[in-house]
Write a protein that holds these residues in place. Structure first.
Motif: not given
Length: 122
Positions: A36-54, A71-77
């Motif tokens: 998930w990323f977010r972009q506040p008004p007038g600001k750049e996009r920033e990473g909020v939460a990242i799930i990495y593989p492995g 969190s992630q459901g089954n099979y990354k759906i």
């Protein structure tokens, strides 16, 4: 073709909670990061939460640690973002993304949803 569709955004008072969902269609490699990323008004996009593989530890931005959970459901759906104790500074357009990545840099991500607006009033 990969498509990501976010839902669950809205308006909430400070201290409240929201749960964002991202539904994924198409082929998603098991080696993709998802997050998930977010972009506040007038600001750049920033990473909020990242799930990495492995098994690499999940990334959370300092501003959301202890309040947001990805969190992630089954099979990354499906990808979720539970947001608690929301603050006015969390107001932003929130995007779901997928792709090969080395960190929370948005330029690493190939596939993006259209975004869902979160507005927190104080």
């Amino acid at each position: 073709q990969v498509q990501l569709v976010e839902s669950g955004g809205g308006s909430v008072q400070a201290g409240g909670s929201l749960r964002l969902s991202c539904t994924v269609s198409g082929y998603i490699s098991s080696r993709y990061c998802m997050g998930w990323f977010r972009q506040p008004p007038g600001k750049e996009r920033e990473g909020v939460a990242i799930i990495y593989p492995g098994g690499r530890p999940t990334y959370y931005a300092d501003a959301v640690k202890g309040r947001f959970t990805v969190s992630q459901g089954n099979y990354k759906i499906t990808l979720y973002l539970q947001m608690n104790s929301l603050k006015s500074e969390d107001t932003a357009m929130y995007y779901c993304a997928a792709g090969f990545c080395s960190g929370p840099d948005s330029s690493d991500f190939t596939y993006w949803g259209q975004g869902t607006q979160v507005t927190v009033s104080s």
